[in-house]
Write a protein that holds these residues in place. Sequence first.
Motif, mmCIF file in Angstrom:
data_model
loop_
_atom_site.group_PDB
_atom_site.id
_atom_site.type_symbol
_atom_site.label_atom_id
_atom_site.label_comp_id
_atom_site.label_asym_id
_atom_site.label_seq_id
_atom_site.Cartn_x
_atom_site.Cartn_y
_atom_site.Cartn_z
ATOM 1 N N MET A 37 -6.082 4.696 -7.857
ATOM 2 C CA MET A 37 -5.402 4.889 -9.143
ATOM 3 C C MET A 37 -6.386 5.330 -10.233
ATOM 4 S SD MET A 37 -2.104 3.771 -8.658
ATOM 5 C CE MET A 37 -1.420 3.122 -10.155
ATOM 6 N N GLY B 55 -9.578 6.664 -9.839
ATOM 7 C CA GLY B 55 -10.213 7.941 -9.517
ATOM 8 C C GLY B 55 -9.266 9.102 -9.774
ATOM 9 N N GLY C 185 -12.687 9.957 -0.686
ATOM 10 C CA GLY C 185 -11.818 8.784 -0.582
ATOM 11 C C GLY C 185 -11.772 8.267 0.842
ATOM 12 N N GLU D 224 -9.449 6.325 2.091
ATOM 13 C CA GLU D 224 -8.090 6.449 2.623
ATOM 14 C C GLU D 224 -7.830 7.922 2.941
ATOM 15 O OE1 GLU D 224 -4.967 3.734 0.898
ATOM 16 O OE2 GLU D 224 -6.385 3.718 -0.755
ATOM 17 N N ARG E 7 -0.225 2.953 -6.117
ATOM 18 C CA ARG E 7 -0.361 1.673 -5.409
ATOM 19 C C ARG E 7 0.660 0.645 -5.927
ATOM 20 N NH1 ARG E 7 -4.490 1.002 -2.326
ATOM 21 N NH2 ARG E 7 -5.765 2.580 -3.344
ATOM 22 N N ILE E 8 0.957 0.731 -7.227
ATOM 23 C CA ILE E 8 1.880 -0.228 -7.838
ATOM 24 C C ILE E 8 3.237 -0.198 -7.135
ATOM 25 C CG2 ILE E 8 3.188 -0.636 -9.966
ATOM 26 C CD1 ILE E 8 0.791 0.225 -11.544
ATOM 27 N N SER F 260 5.059 -2.188 -3.669
ATOM 28 C CA SER F 260 6.003 -3.323 -3.644
ATOM 29 C C SER F 260 7.433 -2.809 -3.522
ATOM 30 C CB SER F 260 5.894 -4.146 -4.936
ATOM 31 O OG SER F 260 4.572 -4.531 -5.156
ATOM 32 N N GLU G 182 -13.002 9.718 4.301
ATOM 33 C CA GLU G 182 -14.453 9.691 4.421
ATOM 34 C C GLU G 182 -14.992 8.577 3.518
ATOM 35 O OE1 GLU G 182 -17.800 13.133 4.396
ATOM 36 O OE2 GLU G 182 -15.741 13.780 4.361
ATOM 37 N N ALA H 165 -15.314 4.485 -8.238
ATOM 38 C CA ALA H 165 -13.951 4.005 -8.525
ATOM 39 C C ALA H 165 -13.415 3.420 -7.229
ATOM 40 C CB ALA H 165 -13.081 5.158 -9.010
ATOM 41 N N THR H 166 -14.162 2.435 -6.710
ATOM 42 C CA THR H 166 -13.916 1.956 -5.348
ATOM 43 C C THR H 166 -12.934 0.787 -5.281
ATOM 44 O OG1 THR H 166 -15.990 0.708 -5.587
ATOM 45 C CG2 THR H 166 -16.096 2.767 -4.353
ATOM 46 N N PHE I 224 -2.111 -7.142 1.324
ATOM 47 C CA PHE I 224 -1.059 -6.227 0.856
ATOM 48 C C PHE I 224 -1.726 -5.378 -0.217
ATOM 49 C CE2 PHE I 224 3.055 -6.063 -1.870
ATOM 50 C CZ PHE I 224 3.365 -4.808 -1.369
ATOM 51 N N ARG I 225 -2.435 -4.334 0.243
ATOM 52 C CA ARG I 225 -3.273 -3.590 -0.692
ATOM 53 C C ARG I 225 -3.009 -2.096 -0.654
ATOM 54 N NH1 ARG I 225 -6.076 -4.169 -5.323
ATOM 55 N NH2 ARG I 225 -6.985 -2.136 -5.603
ATOM 56 N N VAL J 40 -3.385 -2.111 -14.302
ATOM 57 C CA VAL J 40 -3.801 -0.749 -14.658
ATOM 58 C C VAL J 40 -3.966 -0.501 -16.168
ATOM 59 C CG1 VAL J 40 -2.949 0.363 -12.561
ATOM 60 C CG2 VAL J 40 -1.428 0.139 -14.523
ATOM 61 N N LYS K 256 7.704 -7.215 -10.464
ATOM 62 C CA LYS K 256 8.582 -6.135 -9.991
ATOM 63 C C LYS K 256 9.454 -6.646 -8.843
ATOM 64 C CE LYS K 256 5.416 -3.113 -8.977
ATOM 65 N NZ LYS K 256 4.246 -4.008 -9.027
HETATM 66 C C1 LIG Z 1 1.153 -3.980 -4.038
HETATM 67 C C2 LIG Z 1 0.496 -3.848 -5.377
HETATM 68 C C3 LIG Z 1 1.263 -3.897 -6.524
HETATM 69 C C4 LIG Z 1 0.659 -3.780 -7.778
HETATM 70 N N1 LIG Z 1 1.440 -3.828 -8.898
HETATM 71 C C5 LIG Z 1 0.868 -3.677 -10.110
HETATM 72 C C6 LIG Z 1 1.658 -3.680 -11.296
HETATM 73 O O1 LIG Z 1 2.872 -3.862 -11.264
HETATM 74 N N2 LIG Z 1 1.039 -3.462 -12.493
HETATM 75 C C7 LIG Z 1 -0.308 -3.249 -12.568
HETATM 76 O O2 LIG Z 1 -0.835 -3.046 -13.675
HETATM 77 N N3 LIG Z 1 -1.086 -3.253 -11.454
HETATM 78 C C8 LIG Z 1 -0.541 -3.467 -10.246
HETATM 79 N N4 LIG Z 1 -1.331 -3.469 -9.111
HETATM 80 C C9 LIG Z 1 -2.794 -3.311 -9.279
HETATM 81 C C10 LIG Z 1 -3.168 -1.821 -9.377
HETATM 82 O O3 LIG Z 1 -2.647 -1.133 -8.291
HETATM 83 C C11 LIG Z 1 -4.693 -1.734 -9.390
HETATM 84 O O4 LIG Z 1 -5.145 -2.353 -10.589
HETATM 85 C C12 LIG Z 1 -5.200 -0.285 -9.335
HETATM 86 O O5 LIG Z 1 -4.780 0.336 -8.156
HETATM 87 C C13 LIG Z 1 -6.729 -0.287 -9.397
HETATM 88 O O6 LIG Z 1 -7.185 1.039 -9.305
HETATM 89 P P1 LIG Z 1 -8.629 1.384 -8.680
HETATM 90 O O7 LIG Z 1 -8.707 2.845 -8.608
HETATM 91 O O8 LIG Z 1 -9.646 0.598 -9.380
HETATM 92 O O9 LIG Z 1 -8.563 0.801 -7.193
HETATM 93 P P2 LIG Z 1 -7.717 1.377 -5.973
HETATM 94 O O10 LIG Z 1 -6.418 1.903 -6.454
HETATM 95 O O11 LIG Z 1 -7.709 0.290 -4.953
HETATM 96 O O12 LIG Z 1 -8.575 2.598 -5.443
HETATM 97 C C14 LIG Z 1 -9.856 2.455 -4.874
HETATM 98 C C15 LIG Z 1 -10.005 3.496 -3.799
HETATM 99 O O13 LIG Z 1 -11.376 3.601 -3.451
HETATM 100 C C16 LIG Z 1 -11.479 3.738 -2.054
HETATM 101 N N5 LIG Z 1 -12.831 3.335 -1.632
HETATM 102 C C17 LIG Z 1 -13.376 2.095 -1.663
HETATM 103 N N6 LIG Z 1 -14.659 2.133 -1.215
HETATM 104 C C18 LIG Z 1 -14.907 3.424 -0.890
HETATM 105 C C19 LIG Z 1 -16.055 4.096 -0.353
HETATM 106 N N7 LIG Z 1 -17.193 3.441 -0.077
HETATM 107 N N8 LIG Z 1 -15.975 5.430 -0.130
HETATM 108 C C20 LIG Z 1 -14.829 6.117 -0.411
HETATM 109 N N9 LIG Z 1 -13.707 5.529 -0.918
HETATM 110 C C21 LIG Z 1 -13.755 4.198 -1.156
HETATM 111 C C22 LIG Z 1 -10.393 2.825 -1.529
HETATM 112 O O14 LIG Z 1 -10.069 3.142 -0.188
HETATM 113 C C23 LIG Z 1 -9.257 3.135 -2.514
HETATM 114 O O15 LIG Z 1 -8.495 4.223 -2.085
HETATM 115 C C24 LIG Z 1 -0.752 -3.598 -7.866
HETATM 116 C C25 LIG Z 1 -1.531 -3.573 -6.702
HETATM 117 C C26 LIG Z 1 -0.919 -3.695 -5.466
HETATM 118 C C27 LIG Z 1 -1.777 -3.659 -4.227
#
Ligand SMILES: Cc1cc2nc3c(=O)[nH]c(=O)nc-3n(C[C@H](O)[C@H](O)[C@H](O)COP(=O)(O)OP(=O)(O)OC[C@H]3O[C@@H](n4cnc5c(N)ncnc54)[C@H](O)[C@@H]3O)c2cc1C
Length: 439
Positions: free
Chosen positions: A35, A37, A58, A60, A67-68, A71, A101, A129-130, A150-151, A311, A343
Amino acid sequence: MSQKSSQDRFPNASRNLPSDPCSAPTHLVIVGNGMAGHRLLSALLKHPERPERITVLGEESSAAYNRILLSSWLADEIERDALDLPLENIATAGVTWRLGERVVTIDRQRRRIHTDRGEPVDYDRLVLATGSRPALPDVPGIRLGNVGGFRDLVDTTWLTSRPAGSRAVVLGGGLLGLEAAEGLRKRGLAVTVLQRSERLMNRQLDETAASWLRSELEGRGLAIETHARLAACEGDADGNVTTVRLEDGRRLPAACVVVATGITPHTALARQSGLNVARGIVVDATLTTSDPAIHALGECCEFEGRTYGLVDPIWRQVEVLAARLCSQPTGGYRESPCATRLKVANISIYAFGPVETPPGHETLVYADPENGDYRRLLLHDNRLVGAVLYGDTTAGPGYFHHAREEHDLSACREVLLFGADDATRLLAESATRKLEEAA
Ligand SMILES: Cc1cc2nc3c(=O)[nH]c(=O)nc-3n(C[C@H](O)[C@H](O)[C@H](O)COP(=O)(O)OP(=O)(O)OC[C@H]3O[C@@H](n4cnc5c(N)ncnc54)[C@H](O)[C@@H]3O)c2cc1C
């Protein structure tokens, strides 16, 4: 969190590095296509001063998704396509995606990253942004088959394939746990939620709202156990979970166990490369790590001792970092309160601020059990500092606005519980009156 001075925490701050980290980079590399990145990429691509080349790596293999909404997908309320996060109407010239990757090392001297496959990538600025991963309780059997978090898409695909009629145990009665539990229940599984504390969503809800929520969910068919501490997961000869054992000796059958007991920031990469890491990757208000050529944002970062799980603050981080990477002035990132929503279909909850009543604070409460409407406002010095709304939550964002702006609400206390709009109108009238009196 470490107690080091900011000079210690950012030892490279005054070092002369090959390219000035304050100018727009020519090759920006973003690690993580989640989210944060993706949002950063979208913001940069809209900017005329954007970096010449951007590479996104990424782990994935899928394109970026919301990701939100996992659910809602688990609850069968939306199709898989609705998760996609397209880059609509944005020119993507100069952008390379390398998906599926994983970045495994950062060579900070050479400004080069290595992945688990493919060519190394050189950067002149790097963004981490991991995100984070589910925190697994340290109990025997937690690595058995059919025990998982559940991620992401893989977890959710696994959950959607659980057979109807089978038994599931969800560890954690917070937002994520309840969304997982309701999703599985709607898919026909018999679900038990295990919550360590005395009430559901104990970090957002007070006793009344939590007990209403519990009754509603139990009425739908969820089994909920509070004060429930997991001792072990037990499995069969094939290594798949069959039972969870609680500390009080009870055993519950479980064909799958979903762990939703918190998250741990992904920091291994940063730690390995010698960046300053506490619980998350430590950043300053410009989202810069202890290496001026490396930034971090989202759930992997830590700012002023805080890490993130929603977020809202991450979107504000994106704005700051995008401006910085495009050489635009920025006021820097600042902490600000966040509101939470659940939600789950037909249950409306809106909450922010402390749940307990600290000394010197007062509460205003409205409860209508017949209509399922509950409002509890927490005030300090006539300013709103917290709210718990259950049922009709339409006033939530208005209350949140009053809290964020630190409005003095003494002129509208009597209507405050009946909606933020009335309160806003009375506040405006009171301000006009004061102006007229002064004139
Ligand atoms: C089911 C669910 C419901 C949610 N509902 C809400 C909500 O209602 N409201 C809200 O505000 N938030 C919600 N969240 C939280 C929100 O999704 C997160 O706060 C947000 O996704 C964080 O973003 P991010 O980019 O930091 O992490 P992520 O979205 O987790 O992205 C990180 C990415 O980095 C990748 N990565 C990690 N390490 C490496 C590496 N070494 N090399 C390459 N890639 C890598 C991962 O595979 C992933 O794709 C929810 C989360 C989940 C799981």
